[in-house]
Write a protein that holds these residues in place. Structure first.
Motif, PDB file in Angstrom:
ATOM      1  N   GLY A  45       0.817  -1.206   0.000  1.00  0.00           N
ATOM      2  CA  GLY A  45       0.000   0.000   0.000  1.00  0.00           C
ATOM      3  C   GLY A  45       0.850   1.255   0.000  1.00  0.00           C
ATOM      4  O   GLY A  45       0.572   2.211  -0.739  1.00  0.00           O
ATOM      5  N   ALA A  46       1.903   1.257   0.805  1.00  0.00           N
ATOM      6  CA  ALA A  46       2.792   2.419   0.864  1.00  0.00           C
ATOM      7  C   ALA A  46       3.525   2.616  -0.459  1.00  0.00           C
ATOM      8  O   ALA A  46       3.686   3.759  -0.925  1.00  0.00           O
ATOM      9  N   ALA A  47       3.960   1.520  -1.090  1.00  0.00           N
ATOM     10  CA  ALA A  47       4.645   1.628  -2.377  1.00  0.00           C
ATOM     11  C   ALA A  47       3.701   2.159  -3.450  1.00  0.00           C
ATOM     12  O   ALA A  47       4.093   2.973  -4.299  1.00  0.00           O
ATOM     13  N   ALA A  48       2.449   1.721  -3.423  1.00  0.00           N
ATOM     14  CA  ALA A  48       1.466   2.214  -4.390  1.00  0.00           C
ATOM     15  C   ALA A  48       1.214   3.706  -4.199  1.00  0.00           C
ATOM     16  O   ALA A  48       1.157   4.475  -5.173  1.00  0.00           O
ATOM     17  N   LEU A  49       1.086   4.143  -2.947  1.00  0.00           N
ATOM     18  CA  LEU A  49       0.862   5.564  -2.670  1.00  0.00           C
ATOM     19  C   LEU A  49       2.077   6.402  -3.056  1.00  0.00           C
ATOM     20  O   LEU A  49       1.931   7.536  -3.532  1.00  0.00           O
ATOM     21  N   ALA A  50       3.271   5.835  -2.877  1.00  0.00           N
ATOM     22  CA  ALA A  50       4.479   6.560  -3.293  1.00  0.00           C
ATOM     23  C   ALA A  50       4.506   6.731  -4.805  1.00  0.00           C
ATOM     24  O   ALA A  50       4.907   7.786  -5.319  1.00  0.00           O
ATOM     25  N   ALA A  51       4.072   5.706  -5.537  1.00  0.00           N
ATOM     26  CA  ALA A  51       4.010   5.813  -7.000  1.00  0.00           C
ATOM     27  C   ALA A  51       3.004   6.875  -7.423  1.00  0.00           C
ATOM     28  O   ALA A  51       3.228   7.626  -8.382  1.00  0.00           O
ATOM     29  N   VAL A  52       1.896   6.959  -6.706  1.00  0.00           N
ATOM     30  CA  VAL A  52       0.890   7.985  -6.989  1.00  0.00           C
ATOM     31  C   VAL A  52       1.464   9.373  -6.734  1.00  0.00           C
ATOM     32  O   VAL A  52       1.292  10.298  -7.551  1.00  0.00           O
ATOM     33  N   SER A  53       2.156   9.526  -5.615  1.00  0.00           N
ATOM     34  CA  SER A  53       2.751  10.820  -5.284  1.00  0.00           C
ATOM     35  C   SER A  53       3.741  11.261  -6.356  1.00  0.00           C
ATOM     36  O   SER A  53       3.798  12.445  -6.721  1.00  0.00           O
ATOM     37  N   ALA A  54       4.510  10.297  -6.885  1.00  0.00           N
ATOM     38  CA  ALA A  54       5.493  10.622  -7.913  1.00  0.00           C
ATOM     39  C   ALA A  54       4.847  11.076  -9.213  1.00  0.00           C
ATOM     40  O   ALA A  54       5.493  11.722 -10.048  1.00  0.00           O
ATOM     41  N   GLN A  55       3.549  10.761  -9.368  1.00  0.00           N
ATOM     42  CA  GLN A  55       2.828  11.153 -10.582  1.00  0.00           C
ATOM     43  C   GLN A  55       1.927  12.373 -10.350  1.00  0.00           C
ATOM     44  O   GLN A  55       1.053  12.657 -11.157  1.00  0.00           O
ATOM     45  N   GLY A  56       2.132  13.072  -9.244  1.00  0.00           N
ATOM     46  CA  GLY A  56       1.385  14.301  -9.013  1.00  0.00           C
ATOM     47  C   GLY A  56       0.186  14.179  -8.111  1.00  0.00           C
ATOM     48  O   GLY A  56      -0.596  15.118  -7.981  1.00  0.00           O
ATOM     49  N   GLY A  57      -0.004  13.032  -7.477  1.00  0.00           N
ATOM     50  CA  GLY A  57      -1.113  12.865  -6.548  1.00  0.00           C
ATOM     51  C   GLY A  57      -2.275  12.102  -7.171  1.00  0.00           C
ATOM     52  O   GLY A  57      -2.390  11.966  -8.392  1.00  0.00           O
ATOM     53  N   MET A  58      -3.164  11.618  -6.301  1.00  0.00           N
ATOM     54  CA  MET A  58      -4.255  10.759  -6.758  1.00  0.00           C
ATOM     55  C   MET A  58      -5.227  11.449  -7.718  1.00  0.00           C
ATOM     56  O   MET A  58      -5.646  10.843  -8.715  1.00  0.00           O
ATOM     57  N   PRO A  59      -5.629  12.699  -7.496  1.00  0.00           N
ATOM     58  CA  PRO A  59      -6.531  13.325  -8.475  1.00  0.00           C
ATOM     59  C   PRO A  59      -5.936  13.339  -9.884  1.00  0.00           C
ATOM     60  O   PRO A  59      -6.651  13.076 -10.864  1.00  0.00           O
ATOM     61  N   ALA A  60      -4.641  13.631  -9.987  1.00  0.00           N
ATOM     62  CA  ALA A  60      -4.005  13.643 -11.306  1.00  0.00           C
ATOM     63  C   ALA A  60      -4.007  12.252 -11.920  1.00  0.00           C
ATOM     64  O   ALA A  60      -4.232  12.088 -13.131  1.00  0.00           O
ATOM     65  N   VAL A  61      -3.788  11.222 -11.107  1.00  0.00           N
ATOM     66  CA  VAL A  61      -3.780   9.851 -11.614  1.00  0.00           C
ATOM     67  C   VAL A  61      -5.176   9.433 -12.046  1.00  0.00           C
ATOM     68  O   VAL A  61      -5.363   8.804 -13.106  1.00  0.00           O
TER      69      VAL A  61
END
Length: 412
Positions: A45-61
């Motif tokens: 879960g933490a790795a998935a959230l880190a990947a999201v953060s690297a792409q600009g956050g969940m709304p952007a994804v």
């Protein structure tokens, strides 16, 4: 007439009992058996959230994965909450292809350690709702090793007192109904040996060989395989790459959406219909790794394939990498959010006899109710939203989705 139809009545009651109404996970995560620890779900879960953060956050994804503007904030909030609260719904510790042949001493130790980790996770409340083992197949070269690993796995779990309630066993590379029958008998022997209740051990069948889809007589062995399991087969899981390779499909074109894959999965779907056996799609091997654009391309493909599966009635699939959880949950939440209001409105209209723009058959009403129940189970809608929009709570909708279950419960 009653005497004439009695065999048909028994056949339908025993072999086509329908779905049991329990929650079906949206995915199965596969990891090599020696890599599991109780912390793994939180780490994923933490790795998935880190990947999201690297792409600009969940709304952007979420926007990247096709959500309309009016749903972005809602889907993003739900997807992020899901990754924090329950990143893995179903986990399989793999001692087959993902593990390989490491010799008996090493595999024995790894199997025992993995089962001990499960016991520790159950005790501390960190185990996924469903968890289990994929052992080696019943083919001649791996049969003895597979049975040995399964036996050791069960024995170690039972040292903790009882088996986890969400235990899952996965039988890979099935080629014949005879192998399913043998697995059912093996489960019966284990139950007798370990003093388990009859029927406690059930198993998933992986559909990844052409022999199981079309037999030498020109018919499909899949229905016979399900019934050879004598009620112990819980699921049919499509194996994308083993199946594609066995047909000679070039590696570049092996995919969940290849016509050969769709044919096999259609046969699975028909064979399992009304039997209570769940079906699962397979995996994509395009992992979300590399530079930012490579990750985005992988996510777009995963989200598209997940949505494709959902639209075709496959509500479960495989995930092989932490960042694959992102498109899995976003695609599921978006699918159910988009369909929730229309489904709930049709259910309310039907219950009230109001009549709407769609005249729904009873079977379609059951499907609408099942859709809403699945939406709530995966976190796409809340129980209060269901009651407000459908005019009925989840228990009522469960009874509408599975009327036979409601009837059985009322029967003394």
């Amino acid at each position: 007439m009653e005497r004439l139809l009695a065999p048909t009545d028994r056949l339908l009651a025993e072999r086509y009992p329908g779905d049991d109404g329990s929650r079906q996970p949206v995915h199965t995560v596969y990891v090599p058996g020696d890599r599991y620890t109780p912390a793994l779900p939180d780490e994923w879960g933490a790795a998935a959230l880190a990947a999201v953060s690297a792409q600009g956050g969940m709304p952007a994804v979420v926007r990247l994965l096709g959500a309309p503007d009016d749903l972005v904030a809602d889907v993003a909030a739900r997807a992020e909450a899901k990754l924090r609260a329950e990143p893995i719904e179903d986990l399989r510790l793999d001692f087959e292809d993902g593990y390989g042949d490491r010799g008996d001493v090493t595999e024995d130790a790894d199997v025992r350690r993995s089962a001990e980790h499960i016991l520790a996770a159950v005790e501390r409340g960190s185990a996924p709702a469903h968890i289990g083992i994929r052992f080696k197949s019943l083919e001649v070269p791996t049969r003895g090793r597979g049975i040995r690993s399964l036996d050791l796995f069960l024995a170690t779990l039972l040292e903790g007192g009882e088996l986890p309630p969400g235990l899952r066993l996965t039988l890979p590379k099935v080629t014949t109904a005879g192998q399913v029958e043998a697995m059912a008998r093996l489960c019966e022997r284990f139950e007798q040996h370990y003093g388990l209740p009859e029927g406690r051990l059930r198993f998933e069948v992986q559909v990844e060989t052409p022999q199981l889809v079309l037999g030498p007589d020109g018919t499909s062995p899949l229905p016979a395989a399900i019934h050879a399991g004598r009620g112990r087969v819980s699921g049919l899981h499509y194996g994308t790459y083993d199946y594609s390779a066995s047909l000679g499909i070039a590696a570049a074109y092996q995919s969940m959406e290849h016509p050969a894959a769709d044919h096999a999965k259609s046969v699975m779907q028909v064979a399992a219909a009304q039997t209570g056996v769940r079906v699962s799609d397979g995996s994509t091997n395009l992992l979300p790794v590399g530079d930012a654009e490579a990750v985005r391309a992988s996510w777009r493909q995963s989200a598209r394939l997940t949505r494709r599966s959902l639209e075709r009635g496959f509500y479960q699939g495989w995930d092989l990498h932490p960042a694959q959880l992102v498109p899995r949950f976003v695609a599921n939440i978006l699918f159910y959010r988009e369909g929730f209001v229309p489904a709930a409105t049709r259910l309310r209209d039907d219950a009230e006899g109001a009549g709407g723009v769609v005249l729904d058959e009873p079977a379609t009403v059951r499907a609408l109710a099942a859709f809403v129940v699945r939406a709530a189970a995966c976190g796409a809608v809340s129980a209060d939203e269901v009651t407000d929009a459908a005019g009925a709570d989840l228990a009522t909708l469960m009874a509408r989705a599975h009327p036979r279950l409601a009837t059985d419960e009322e029967t003394p």
